[in-house]
Design a protein around this motif. Structure first.
Motif, PDB file in Angstrom:
ATOM      1  N   ALA A 110       0.863  -1.176   0.000  1.00  0.00           N
ATOM      2  CA  ALA A 110       0.000   0.000   0.000  1.00  0.00           C
ATOM      3  C   ALA A 110       0.901   1.227   0.000  1.00  0.00           C
ATOM      4  CB  ALA A 110      -0.919  -0.005   1.210  1.00  0.00           C
ATOM      5  N   LEU A 111       0.784   2.052  -1.016  1.00  0.00           N
ATOM      6  CA  LEU A 111       1.606   3.251  -1.137  1.00  0.00           C
ATOM      7  C   LEU A 111       1.154   4.304  -0.125  1.00  0.00           C
ATOM      8  CD1 LEU A 111       1.648   3.511  -5.052  1.00  0.00           C
ATOM      9  CD2 LEU A 111       3.403   2.499  -3.567  1.00  0.00           C
ATOM     10  N   PRO A 112       1.942   5.338   0.099  1.00  0.00           N
ATOM     11  CA  PRO A 112       1.521   6.406   1.017  1.00  0.00           C
ATOM     12  C   PRO A 112       0.166   6.980   0.606  1.00  0.00           C
ATOM     13  CG  PRO A 112       3.837   6.668   0.463  1.00  0.00           C
ATOM     14  CD  PRO A 112       3.315   5.576  -0.420  1.00  0.00           C
ATOM     15  N   SER A 113      -0.663   7.252   1.598  1.00  0.00           N
ATOM     16  CA  SER A 113      -1.978   7.820   1.299  1.00  0.00           C
ATOM     17  C   SER A 113      -1.842   9.245   0.786  1.00  0.00           C
ATOM     18  CB  SER A 113      -2.860   7.800   2.556  1.00  0.00           C
ATOM     19  OG  SER A 113      -2.418   8.775   3.486  1.00  0.00           O
ATOM     20  N   ILE A 114      -2.868   9.690   0.089  1.00  0.00           N
ATOM     21  CA  ILE A 114      -2.944  11.073  -0.394  1.00  0.00           C
ATOM     22  C   ILE A 114      -4.244  11.674   0.140  1.00  0.00           C
ATOM     23  CG2 ILE A 114      -3.200  12.569  -2.405  1.00  0.00           C
ATOM     24  CD1 ILE A 114      -1.511  10.607  -3.983  1.00  0.00           C
ATOM     25  N   ARG A 115      -4.130  12.830   0.771  1.00  0.00           N
ATOM     26  CA  ARG A 115      -5.322  13.576   1.184  1.00  0.00           C
ATOM     27  C   ARG A 115      -5.600  14.630   0.128  1.00  0.00           C
ATOM     28  NH1 ARG A 115      -6.019  17.744   5.270  1.00  0.00           N
ATOM     29  NH2 ARG A 115      -3.913  17.292   6.023  1.00  0.00           N
ATOM     30  N   ILE A 116      -6.829  14.643  -0.361  1.00  0.00           N
ATOM     31  CA  ILE A 116      -7.220  15.504  -1.476  1.00  0.00           C
ATOM     32  C   ILE A 116      -7.976  16.709  -0.933  1.00  0.00           C
ATOM     33  CG2 ILE A 116      -8.527  15.591  -3.631  1.00  0.00           C
ATOM     34  CD1 ILE A 116      -8.260  12.382  -3.484  1.00  0.00           C
ATOM     35  N   PRO A 168       2.394  12.021   2.582  1.00  0.00           N
ATOM     36  CA  PRO A 168       1.265  11.186   3.001  1.00  0.00           C
ATOM     37  C   PRO A 168       0.131  12.023   3.565  1.00  0.00           C
ATOM     38  CG  PRO A 168       3.048  11.040   4.606  1.00  0.00           C
ATOM     39  CD  PRO A 168       3.589  11.826   3.444  1.00  0.00           C
ATOM     40  N   GLY A 169      -1.068  11.466   3.448  1.00  0.00           N
ATOM     41  CA  GLY A 169      -2.251  12.209   3.852  1.00  0.00           C
ATOM     42  C   GLY A 169      -2.492  12.213   5.344  1.00  0.00           C
ATOM     43  N   LEU A 170      -1.931  11.224   6.042  1.00  0.00           N
ATOM     44  CA  LEU A 170      -2.102  11.106   7.485  1.00  0.00           C
ATOM     45  C   LEU A 170      -0.736  10.882   8.129  1.00  0.00           C
ATOM     46  CD1 LEU A 170      -5.267   8.795   7.543  1.00  0.00           C
ATOM     47  CD2 LEU A 170      -5.197  11.275   7.787  1.00  0.00           C
ATOM     48  N   ASP A 171      -0.719  10.843   9.459  1.00  0.00           N
ATOM     49  CA  ASP A 171       0.538  10.702  10.185  1.00  0.00           C
ATOM     50  C   ASP A 171       0.504   9.485  11.099  1.00  0.00           C
ATOM     51  OD1 ASP A 171       1.652  13.174   9.209  1.00  0.00           O
ATOM     52  OD2 ASP A 171       0.304  14.224  10.585  1.00  0.00           O
ATOM     53  N   GLY A 172       1.690   8.940  11.349  1.00  0.00           N
ATOM     54  CA  GLY A 172       1.862   7.928  12.381  1.00  0.00           C
ATOM     55  C   GLY A 172       0.937   6.741  12.272  1.00  0.00           C
ATOM     56  N   GLU A 173       0.258   6.422  13.386  1.00  0.00           N
ATOM     57  CA  GLU A 173      -0.612   5.255  13.435  1.00  0.00           C
ATOM     58  C   GLU A 173      -1.803   5.397  12.490  1.00  0.00           C
ATOM     59  OE1 GLU A 173      -1.760   4.471  17.427  1.00  0.00           O
ATOM     60  OE2 GLU A 173       0.272   3.965  18.093  1.00  0.00           O
TER      61      GLU A 173
END
Length: 312
Positions: free
Chosen positions: A204-210, A233-238
């Motif tokens: 799973a690649l790093p998330s993207i927040r749009i 990435p769209g989020l951090d840490g956990e």
């Protein structure tokens, strides 16, 4: 959470033989597919791959029957390219291809059936109503509660999507439903962050927040606007680890493989909510999987190479 992609499996472009880049077609997503296909074609050729464009399924069948290609990079968005038709054809002919097989492609092209599978697996997705031809949209919206989205169960690229905040906004969706022959999905609107997670093999690649400049991420924000923000990435840490894990579980539950993209919303009260899977994601200049791969040091051409490697 640091991560990296494994090294490429092959370095010689001759390993791929002659590659058909399947694009275009005759669906509502034709123009997006042509744009994606042009990018993929240029990228593969820049790496020395013998790649040629093929527009639509009839042309592909004729070319394969003539023995012109050894494998297919499928970037045919919507319709036959994603509903299992092309996949079944290529399986029958014994031709390797990128992306999910028949089952994963057919299932995820149908948003309603995908949600049914996720719910059976205990995965979170917004409440919904299945709307057959002639269904009462007002009654369905009253059962779900406003706001809602109304969209075709088997289209992509935000085609035919209506954002309905109250009963006063329902008229355009009702008018569309009167002309549309397929099933519609009415889904509770999630208020919160819009995210997406690209899948490449088992990663799973790093998330993207749009973050669109307008009120929501519609067709214009996806393919035209230059002011949409993409935070990766769209989020951090956990939270980032959790969304990647959920996306991979959702992808596998829907029998998908190879590569794709899982769209997720983060509700302020209910947490992460799965929206849909795209088994032939866009590869345009605005597209999201290339943006996520770039965070791991994989450029556009490198991503196309890795996707094509999965056919070996």
């Amino acid at each position: 959470m640091s991560m990296s992609l494994p090294p490429p499996r092959v370095t010689d472009p001759a390993a791929f033989g002659r590659v058909a880049v399947l694009l275009g077609g005759d669906t509502s997503e034709r123009e997006v597919s042509l744009d994606s296909g042009a990018g993929v074609l240029e990228a593969l050729r820049s790496r020395g791959v013998d790649a040629q464009p093929v527009d639509g399924v009839p042309a592909l069948l004729a070319a394969l029957q003539a023995g012109r290609f050894d494998r297919v990079f499928n970037i045919l968005h919507g319709g036959a390219g994603e509903n299992g038709t092309v996949q079944g054809l290529l399986d029958a002919l014994g031709v390797p291809y990128t992306g999910s097989g028949v089952l994963g492609s057919a299932l995820t092209m149908d948003k309603i059936r995908t949600k049914q599978v996720w719910l059976s697996e205990g995965l979170p997705t917004p409440r919904y109503e299945r709307l057959a031809k002639g269904a009462d949209l007002r009654a369905a919206a009253a059962r779900l509660g406003y706001p809602v989205f109304v969209k075709p169960s088997s289209e992509g690229s935000s085609v035919g999507v209506f954002r309905v905040l109250s009963e006063a906004d329902l008229a355009p969706a009702i008018e569309f439903a009167s002309r549309y022959d397929g099933e519609l999905l009415m889904e509770q609107m999630v208020r919160g962050d819009e995210l997406t997670v690209g899948i490449l093999g088992d990663i799973a690649l790093p998330s993207i927040r749009i973050v669109p400049a307008g009120e929501w991420y519609d067709y214009h924000a996806k393919y035209v606007a230059e002011d949409t923000q993409y935070l990766c990435p769209g989020l951090d840490g956990e939270d980032e680890a959790a969304i990647r894990d959920l996306a991979l579980r959702a992808f596998r539950a829907a029998a998908c493989s190879g590569w794709g993209r899982v769209d997720v919303m983060r509700d302020r009260e209910r947490g992460l909510q799965l929206i849909e899977v795209n088994t032939a994601p866009g590869m345009t200049s605005h597209s999201l999987v290339p943006k996520a791969a770039a965070q791991l040091g994989c450029d556009y051409a490198g991503l196309c190479w890795r996707v094509l490697e999965q056919t070996l």
